[in-house]
Design a protein around this motif. Sequence first.
Motif, short mmCIF file in Angstrom:
data_model
loop_
_atom_site.label_atom_id
_atom_site.label_comp_id
_atom_site.label_asym_id
_atom_site.label_seq_id
_atom_site.Cartn_x
_atom_site.Cartn_y
_atom_site.Cartn_z
N ASP A 133 21.62 54.33 -1.97
CA ASP A 133 20.75 53.77 -3.01
C ASP A 133 20.26 54.93 -3.87
N LYS A 135 17.99 54.82 -6.25
CA LYS A 135 16.59 54.76 -6.73
C LYS A 135 15.73 55.79 -6.01
N PRO A 213 18.16 54.60 -12.76
CA PRO A 213 17.02 55.02 -11.94
C PRO A 213 16.39 56.33 -12.41
N ASN A 216 14.32 55.39 -15.32
CA ASN A 216 13.13 54.68 -14.84
C ASN A 216 12.11 55.62 -14.21
N GLU A 217 12.56 56.78 -13.74
CA GLU A 217 11.62 57.79 -13.21
C GLU A 217 11.02 58.64 -14.35
#
Length: 266
Positions: A133, A135, A213, A216-217
């Motif tokens: 993953d 994320k 991701p 998104n961070e």
Amino acid sequence: MNNHYFDTNKSLWNQKVDYHKASDFYELDNFKKGLFQPLRDIELRGLPDVRGKSLLHLQCHFGQDTLAWARLGAKVTGVDLSNKGIESARQLRDELKLDAKFVNCNVFDTRKHIQEQFDIVFTSYGVIGWLPDLKPWAKVIKESLKPGGTFYIVEFHPALMMHDHENYDLQFHYFNRPEPDEYLIEGTYADKNANLQHKEFTWSHSLSEIITPLINEGLILESFNEYPYCNWNCFPNLRTEGEQRFVYNGVKFSFPHLFELKMRRG
Ligand SMILES: C[S@@+](CC[C@H](N)C(=O)[O-])C[C@H]1O[C@@H](n2cnc3c(N)ncnc32)[C@H](O)[C@@H]1O
């Protein structure tokens, strides 16, 4: 996350270390003598000035690339799941009298072991396929960077990873799925004749699964490139097309072999 997958992969990578250290692929003796630069043109162009900068290398294997960055003046820390890889990295560091820290942990646990924030987080060639993953991986990267710091990855392109390198077939998924792919492998990319048979668990990641991701961070995209060649001769059936250019022999049309991503923490 399922420990069985990580335990299996750790055991696999532990077994690879001695074969890789002895292999022509890694040219460790030449590296020790300063006659071999394991960093390729792409990442040397991508991170042109590391002198005096702190650099965290995720999934550093037995530390050769990490120590190559140290030779260029970076203050380096390497992280890897394989305890044998990290032991070898520390031995190599001591033998070469270089300054470097090496931490043995799962990349997802990096922030439990390392509180420092870095100017650069670097990772390369054969890393994300071992991660279920991306994320939490992106979160580790963000938290490991100083504000304004650079994240840099050069990696095999998801399009290349869809092909079976022995028979050229399109055989693997482009998108990630809930369960990993499970294989029994023989030998390794660095030593086809290695007496090694082991299970491995890997995951596919599409380009959007890799980039989103990180965005998104809060990381800001600085550059993104795709290359129609590999710069390592590390898969079967690659033909040489000049220095550091190896092209997959099995398909008629050009397609991406590598991607490179540079992002900045705001
Ligand atoms: C293909 S190697 C990295 C290659 C590197 N560019 C080199 O040639 O030295 C992949 C590395 O990822 C490490 N690894 C796999 N899963 C990991 C995980 N969950 N956390 C940290 N390291 C991991 C392996 O131990 C291995 O050293």
